[in-house]
Design a protein around this motif. Structure first.
Motif, short mmCIF file in Angstrom:
data_model
loop_
_atom_site.label_atom_id
_atom_site.label_comp_id
_atom_site.label_asym_id
_atom_site.label_seq_id
_atom_site.Cartn_x
_atom_site.Cartn_y
_atom_site.Cartn_z
N ILE A 1 7.82 -9.56 -2.75
CA ILE A 1 8.05 -8.11 -2.84
C ILE A 1 6.74 -7.34 -2.94
O ILE A 1 6.52 -6.36 -2.23
N LEU A 2 5.85 -7.85 -3.80
CA LEU A 2 4.59 -7.14 -3.99
C LEU A 2 3.75 -7.17 -2.72
O LEU A 2 3.02 -6.22 -2.43
N LYS A 3 3.87 -8.28 -1.96
CA LYS A 3 3.14 -8.37 -0.70
C LYS A 3 3.64 -7.29 0.25
O LYS A 3 2.87 -6.55 0.85
N LYS A 4 4.97 -7.17 0.34
CA LYS A 4 5.54 -6.13 1.21
C LYS A 4 5.18 -4.73 0.71
O LYS A 4 4.93 -3.84 1.51
N ALA A 5 5.16 -4.60 -0.64
CA ALA A 5 4.85 -3.29 -1.20
C ALA A 5 3.41 -2.89 -0.89
O ALA A 5 3.13 -1.72 -0.61
N SER A 6 2.51 -3.87 -0.89
CA SER A 6 1.11 -3.51 -0.63
C SER A 6 0.92 -3.08 0.81
O SER A 6 0.07 -2.25 1.10
N VAL A 7 1.74 -3.63 1.69
CA VAL A 7 1.72 -3.14 3.08
C VAL A 7 2.18 -1.68 3.09
O VAL A 7 1.67 -0.84 3.82
N GLY A 8 3.13 -1.37 2.19
CA GLY A 8 3.67 -0.01 2.10
C GLY A 8 2.78 0.95 1.33
O GLY A 8 3.17 2.08 1.06
N GLY A 9 1.60 0.49 0.90
CA GLY A 9 0.65 1.40 0.27
C GLY A 9 0.44 1.19 -1.22
O GLY A 9 -0.29 1.93 -1.87
N HIS B 1 4.92 1.91 -12.40
CA HIS B 1 5.44 3.18 -11.90
C HIS B 1 5.12 3.33 -10.41
O HIS B 1 5.99 3.66 -9.61
N SER B 2 3.87 3.02 -10.04
CA SER B 2 3.54 3.19 -8.63
C SER B 2 4.18 2.09 -7.78
O SER B 2 4.62 2.35 -6.66
N ALA B 3 4.28 0.88 -8.34
CA ALA B 3 4.92 -0.21 -7.59
C ALA B 3 6.38 0.14 -7.30
O ALA B 3 6.86 -0.03 -6.18
N LEU B 4 7.09 0.65 -8.32
CA LEU B 4 8.51 0.94 -8.14
C LEU B 4 8.73 2.06 -7.13
O LEU B 4 9.70 2.04 -6.38
N LYS B 5 7.80 3.01 -7.12
CA LYS B 5 7.93 4.08 -6.13
C LYS B 5 7.91 3.49 -4.71
O LYS B 5 8.78 3.78 -3.89
N VAL B 6 6.91 2.61 -4.49
CA VAL B 6 6.79 2.02 -3.15
C VAL B 6 7.98 1.12 -2.84
O VAL B 6 8.55 1.17 -1.74
N ILE B 7 8.39 0.33 -3.83
CA ILE B 7 9.52 -0.59 -3.61
C ILE B 7 10.78 0.18 -3.22
O ILE B 7 11.53 -0.23 -2.33
#
Length: 658
Positions: free
Chosen positions: A558-566, A622-628
């Motif tokens: 998930i975090l890998k995908k999220a980092s692609v999302g910013g 907080h920022s991770a959840l926004k992107v997720i």
DNA sequence: ATAGGGTTAG
């Protein structure tokens, strides 16, 4: 002397007719019909015997006053038996003042022990009242030739009263008398003594009395149980609970509320389920209030809903307490709409109902709605209490309503008689700090009539963090250093977080070293998520969950995908209860991330995710959840320690203001 | 006669 209103003759006629009917029904006195129309008109002048019988029927307040008037006008107020009945009736009608007046004017030499007992009992039900002890002392001071002595009832009531009003000293004195007089072998007296010691958590004494009792009943066990439960010693409490010969509603309530009080909500719900499976005891109002509170803390909406419908099916009366608990449950489970519906359905709302609604709106960030309910409350002439004010101030704080909050804060004492406590200062300082009025907030801290605590400093520093005021932050840290606040738990965590957000790694290392030396742990982060009516609990760097390996793998993905999302990992708020190798992973394993990974793993695509967490959400989460929320197309509602965050399409309902 | 319950800032 109290004033007795003269009865209306008509009312009295009805009464006497009723009595005559009653007499004839019971055929108590076949001659009653002939005695009544005798010499005097009985409708105007009932005889003492009739009056006495009228009193035996537990009249309501207005009838009672009529009878009392008759007793006075018929000049039989010196009759001990009539006074006795009158006192009984006034106590039954909860008019303690008149009962006491009568008691004081009891024909000499003294009221009998029974009357002393019922007076003491009546006062002991008022909880915060010294009168039972005063009466008891008066009783002891009587001339011994009168042969008026305290008996087992007197001791039971007096000791209970000491437990209620929190007077261990008097309680122990009375207990000494109990032991000397041999009354401790009485079951009721013994139980009262156990309860006394349990209330003051003197468990060794409580246990000793319990062990030495010749017979015990469910009261003895429950009092002992409550002592351990209130003290949070749930292991001992459970041992006792399972040793008890029978469980009733009260013993279940004590265990469940004990777990709630200890913050062990999942177990509280577990015991509730066990109670239902056991099937011997039906849930009552007290139990449901506790269980709803557990659901509220966990955000367990499914179970909360279930209880709401259970109440309907089992015709549990919807009392004020239940309404309050329901509003709180729905609000804390993210359903402010349901909370509002419950609130609107209440015909006569009390302080607690309003307070619960206001606090609920506040944690949803709906400050303006909280304010309008508050004004509605004032318009309904319901006086706010200290908790209500906290709720409104909190609402103002989440919505940046500085002027409204200030006006309430500065007028609370004069308008509603609520003296500002440190909590109110904390709330107000938080409001000012968040809104960027840092200097003003600091001025108030300096002028407060009480010493500021760690919470106050944390609020101020949080303001500094939001508004990036490093100068004031440094100043405050120095100030805290001078005040030697480091000793209290939480101070260290605060300092290290602050040093970290100021980028002072030197400071972080020092504080961390100090924490290690003093063996200080920060509160472990903990998140809960309910799936299909089951609450799953996750702790920081969790290893306990049965599917933890899968969940961790899922989270990495998930975090890998999220980092692609910013998403960029942000470790400025790392907690320092972990060693070096774990540190870089620390943010990644925060409990809310584990909970989200779990939810994404097992719930159908597109389902709403609701998470409850015990601490504040960190900036990284907080920022991770926004992107997720954007990348996985899910709405994620997180309730943290202070409010709700609804993450949707890459943004959060708090507008990053929390 | 004796035991049990709700709202509470960050």
């Amino acid at each position: 002397m109290h004033v007795i209103t003269r009865p209306k003759p008509k009312d009295f006629k009805v009464l006497i007719t009723q009595l005559q009917q009653l007499r004839s029904c019971l055929s108590v006195s076949s001659s009653s019909s002939t005695t009544f129309p005798a010499k005097t008109d009985p409708f105007v002048h009932p005889d003492p015997e009739t009056l006495s019988q009228l009193l035996n029927h537990r009249p309501g307040v207005s009838q009672l006053k009529q009878i009392h008037t008759q007793i006075i006008t018929r000049a039989c107020s010196s009759s001990p038996s009539l006074t006795h009945s009158l006192i009984h009736c006034y106590l039954y009608a909860k008019d303690l003042t008149t009962a006491r007046t009568l008691f004081n004017s009891y024909p000499l030499p003294s009221p009998p022990t029974l009357l002393w007992n019922i007076m003491i009992r009546a006062y002991s039900k008022l909880y915060n009242c010294q009168d039972p002890i005063k009466l008891f002392v008066q009783m002891l001071a009587l001339d011994r030739t009168l042969v008026i002595f305290p008996d087992e009832y007197t001791f039971t009531f007096v000791i209970t009263s000491c437990s209620h009003q929190g007077s261990l000293v008097y309680g122990e004195i009375v207990r000494g008398m109990v032991v000397k007089s041999g009354f401790e072998s009485n079951l009721y007296v013994g139980n009262a003594v156990i309860n006394l010691y349990s209330v003051f958590v003197k468990m060794e004494d409580a246990h000793k009395v319990f062990d030495e009792m010749s017979d015990r009943d469910v009261f003895s066990w429950t009092s002992l149980l409550r002592g351990y439960a209130k003290h949070g010693e749930m292991r001992r409490a459970c041992e006792i609970f399972y040793q008890m010969p029978v469980h009733n509603e009260v013993s279940w309530t004590v265990v469940i509320s004990g777990f709630v009080g200890a913050g062990r909500y999942v177990e509280a719900l577990g015991y509730f389920r066990e109670m239902l499976c056991d099937g011997k005891v039906k849930a009552n109002e007290a139990i449901l209030v506790c269980v709803l509170s557990a659901c509220a803390h966990l955000g367990a909406l499914d179970q909360g809903n279930w209880i709401h419908s259970y109440m309907g099916k089992n015709r549990i009366s919807e009392s004020s307490n239940i309404f309050t608990a329901l509003i709180d449950m729905y609000a804390k489970c993210g359903r402010i709409d349901c909370a509002t519906r419950v609130f609107n359905g209440i015909s006569r709302r009390d302080v607690h109902n309003f307070t619960s609604m206001i606090s609920g709106l506040s944690i949803h960030g709906l400050g303006n709605d909280a304010l309008s309910v508050f004004y509605q409350m004032l318009a309904a002439n319901v006086k706010p209490n200290a908790v209500t004010i906290l709720g409104v101030l909190n609402g103002c704080s989440h919505s940046g309503l500085v002027e409204e909050g200030s006006s309430i804060f500065y007028n609370m004492e004069s308008m509603w008689g609520v003296v500002p406590e440190i909590e109110h200062y904390g709330c107000y300082i938080n409001l000012l700090g968040r809104a960027g009025h840092l200097e003003r907030a600091f001025e108030i801290v300096k002028r407060m009539p009480m010493n500021s605590d760690i919470v106050i400093w944390r609020s101020l520093l949080n303001g500094c963090r939001i508004h990036r005021d490093a100068n004031l932050a440094e100043y405050i840290i120095n100030h805290i250093g001078q005040l030697n606040l480091h000793g209290c738990n939480g101070g260290e965590v605060l300092l290290s977080n602050l040093y970290a957000s100021l980028g002072s790694w030197q400071g972080v290392v020092e504080v961390r070293k100090l924490m290690g030396e003093r063996r200080i742990d920060s509160d472990p982060g903990c998140s809960w998520i309910e799936v299909d009516g089951v609450v799953h609990e996750f702790r920081v760097a969790d290893r306990l969950h049965p599917q933890i390996v899968e969940i961790r793998d899922k989270l990495k993905e998930i975090l890998k995908k999220a980092s692609v999302g910013g998403y960029v990992a942000n470790a400025t708020q790392v907690s320092f209860d972990l060693n070096d190798e774990e540190k870089e992973q620390a943010v990644a394993w925060h409990s809310e991330k584990l909970a989200v990974a779990f939810a994404l793993m097992i719930t159908p695509t597109g389902t709403l995710i609701r998470i409850v967490k015990n601490l504040r959400t960190c900036e990284d989460c907080h920022s991770a959840l926004k992107v997720i929320s954007k990348v996985f197309g899910r709405e994620i509602i997180v309730r943290d320690r202070s409010r709700f965050h609804t993450f949707k399409e890459g943004g959060c309902s708090c507008n990053d203001y929390w």
